[in-house]
Design a protein around this motif. Sequence first.
Motif, PDB file in Angstrom:
ATOM      1  N   GLY A  89      18.866 -42.655 -47.395  1.00  0.00           N
ATOM      2  CA  GLY A  89      19.701 -41.670 -46.727  1.00  0.00           C
ATOM      3  C   GLY A  89      21.012 -42.294 -46.303  1.00  0.00           C
ATOM      4  O   GLY A  89      21.151 -43.525 -46.294  1.00  0.00           O
ATOM      5  N   TRP A  90      21.956 -41.454 -45.951  1.00  0.00           N
ATOM      6  CA  TRP A  90      23.267 -41.974 -45.571  1.00  0.00           C
ATOM      7  C   TRP A  90      24.047 -40.908 -44.797  1.00  0.00           C
ATOM      8  O   TRP A  90      23.702 -39.731 -44.809  1.00  0.00           O
ATOM      9  CB  TRP A  90      24.047 -42.392 -46.816  1.00  0.00           C
ATOM     10  CG  TRP A  90      24.084 -41.360 -47.899  1.00  0.00           C
ATOM     11  CD1 TRP A  90      24.935 -40.287 -48.006  1.00  0.00           C
ATOM     12  CD2 TRP A  90      23.222 -41.276 -49.043  1.00  0.00           C
ATOM     13  NE1 TRP A  90      24.668 -39.549 -49.130  1.00  0.00           N
ATOM     14  CE2 TRP A  90      23.618 -40.125 -49.784  1.00  0.00           C
ATOM     15  CE3 TRP A  90      22.162 -42.058 -49.503  1.00  0.00           C
ATOM     16  CZ2 TRP A  90      22.985 -39.760 -50.963  1.00  0.00           C
ATOM     17  CZ3 TRP A  90      21.524 -41.681 -50.675  1.00  0.00           C
ATOM     18  CH2 TRP A  90      21.940 -40.550 -51.397  1.00  0.00           C
ATOM     19  N   LEU A  91      25.105 -41.370 -44.168  1.00  0.00           N
ATOM     20  CA  LEU A  91      26.018 -40.467 -43.474  1.00  0.00           C
ATOM     21  C   LEU A  91      26.998 -39.863 -44.481  1.00  0.00           C
ATOM     22  O   LEU A  91      27.260 -40.453 -45.533  1.00  0.00           O
ATOM     23  CB  LEU A  91      26.784 -41.216 -42.386  1.00  0.00           C
ATOM     24  CG  LEU A  91      25.943 -41.762 -41.230  1.00  0.00           C
ATOM     25  CD1 LEU A  91      26.805 -42.605 -40.293  1.00  0.00           C
ATOM     26  CD2 LEU A  91      25.272 -40.633 -40.462  1.00  0.00           C
ATOM     27  N   ILE A  92      27.537 -38.713 -44.127  1.00  0.00           N
ATOM     28  CA  ILE A  92      28.465 -37.990 -45.001  1.00  0.00           C
ATOM     29  C   ILE A  92      29.657 -37.518 -44.172  1.00  0.00           C
ATOM     30  O   ILE A  92      29.483 -37.032 -43.057  1.00  0.00           O
ATOM     31  CB  ILE A  92      27.777 -36.748 -45.622  1.00  0.00           C
ATOM     32  CG1 ILE A  92      26.539 -37.150 -46.425  1.00  0.00           C
ATOM     33  CG2 ILE A  92      28.754 -35.955 -46.489  1.00  0.00           C
ATOM     34  CD1 ILE A  92      25.654 -35.966 -46.795  1.00  0.00           C
ATOM     35  N   ALA A  96      17.704 -37.817 -40.409  1.00  0.00           N
ATOM     36  CA  ALA A  96      17.531 -37.166 -41.712  1.00  0.00           C
ATOM     37  C   ALA A  96      16.440 -37.826 -42.552  1.00  0.00           C
ATOM     38  O   ALA A  96      15.625 -37.137 -43.177  1.00  0.00           O
ATOM     39  CB  ALA A  96      18.858 -37.142 -42.470  1.00  0.00           C
ATOM     40  N   ILE A  97      16.405 -39.157 -42.587  1.00  0.00           N
ATOM     41  CA  ILE A  97      15.385 -39.844 -43.389  1.00  0.00           C
ATOM     42  C   ILE A  97      14.003 -39.603 -42.791  1.00  0.00           C
ATOM     43  O   ILE A  97      13.042 -39.307 -43.510  1.00  0.00           O
ATOM     44  CB  ILE A  97      15.681 -41.354 -43.482  1.00  0.00           C
ATOM     45  CG1 ILE A  97      17.026 -41.597 -44.166  1.00  0.00           C
ATOM     46  CG2 ILE A  97      14.565 -42.066 -44.249  1.00  0.00           C
ATOM     47  CD1 ILE A  97      17.462 -43.057 -44.171  1.00  0.00           C
ATOM     48  N   ALA A  98      13.888 -39.708 -41.472  1.00  0.00           N
ATOM     49  CA  ALA A  98      12.593 -39.501 -40.817  1.00  0.00           C
ATOM     50  C   ALA A  98      12.090 -38.078 -41.028  1.00  0.00           C
ATOM     51  O   ALA A  98      10.885 -37.860 -41.259  1.00  0.00           O
ATOM     52  CB  ALA A  98      12.717 -39.812 -39.323  1.00  0.00           C
ATOM     53  N   ALA A 111      27.712 -30.725 -43.723  1.00  0.00           N
ATOM     54  CA  ALA A 111      26.739 -31.808 -43.880  1.00  0.00           C
ATOM     55  C   ALA A 111      27.302 -33.132 -43.380  1.00  0.00           C
ATOM     56  O   ALA A 111      28.397 -33.532 -43.773  1.00  0.00           O
ATOM     57  CB  ALA A 111      26.353 -31.938 -45.351  1.00  0.00           C
ATOM     58  N   CYS A 112      26.552 -33.796 -42.510  1.00  0.00           N
ATOM     59  CA  CYS A 112      27.016 -35.091 -42.004  1.00  0.00           C
ATOM     60  C   CYS A 112      25.991 -36.205 -42.242  1.00  0.00           C
ATOM     61  O   CYS A 112      26.274 -37.369 -41.976  1.00  0.00           O
ATOM     62  CB  CYS A 112      27.370 -35.014 -40.516  1.00  0.00           C
ATOM     63  SG  CYS A 112      25.998 -34.610 -39.413  1.00  0.00           S
ATOM     64  N   ALA A 113      24.801 -35.851 -42.725  1.00  0.00           N
ATOM     65  CA  ALA A 113      23.793 -36.864 -43.064  1.00  0.00           C
ATOM     66  C   ALA A 113      22.771 -36.239 -43.989  1.00  0.00           C
ATOM     67  O   ALA A 113      22.507 -35.037 -43.941  1.00  0.00           O
ATOM     68  CB  ALA A 113      23.102 -37.399 -41.817  1.00  0.00           C
ATOM     69  N   VAL A 114      22.178 -37.080 -44.853  1.00  0.00           N
ATOM     70  CA  VAL A 114      21.115 -36.631 -45.741  1.00  0.00           C
ATOM     71  C   VAL A 114      20.013 -37.679 -45.757  1.00  0.00           C
ATOM     72  O   VAL A 114      20.272 -38.882 -45.657  1.00  0.00           O
ATOM     73  CB  VAL A 114      21.641 -36.387 -47.187  1.00  0.00           C
ATOM     74  CG1 VAL A 114      22.158 -37.671 -47.822  1.00  0.00           C
ATOM     75  CG2 VAL A 114      20.577 -35.733 -48.055  1.00  0.00           C
TER      76      VAL A 114
END
Length: 200
Positions: A38-41, A150-152, A20-23
Amino acid sequence: MPLDFTAIDFETANSSNASACAVGLVRVRDGIVVEQTGWLIQPPPGHDEFFELNTRIHGICADDVVDAATWTSQLSAIVDFVGDDVIVAHNAGFDMAVLKRACAATDDEVPAYRYVCSLQVARKVYQLDSYRLPFVAAEAGFAEFAHHNAIADALACAHVMIDAARRQSAESIELLAEATAVKVSQITVAAAPAKTAFAA
């Protein structure tokens, strides 16, 4: 029973579900989007290589996540946002696998979410040539979004479920699932095998 749920979308760094790199997260209350984030991971160690193919799809590379939160440190933020909601995702099996595999890679407890797949719902509600998210979202009246952001993507998924519920006159996710003969599933985690005591 109001139409309350949280839509979720993960992007991954490579072919590992744990990477996982973004949610993206979108909260819906009474059939209306009320919050999105959302954010980067930083993907878990051992799953943190960025494949060119994945970067080409979502635009995220290793340099982008250097200062991002680790999977473990950001997991509580996901849990806090979702609360007790049923979660929805487009092709939910993928996103639930990300949750499970990333937690397994970091020895974190997997949230036992109930979830519904908007792809499965869309196949029952719409008559389309393709059920990829951009086509389904356009049919739901949510066109021209940044696919693989991810947010979109979570926002598009939320709008699909809101529209599907309207078309089915369903007042909750559970009733929408019932109307479309789609299962409300739950993340399950296999219990660790019991340790056997051996006599000396």
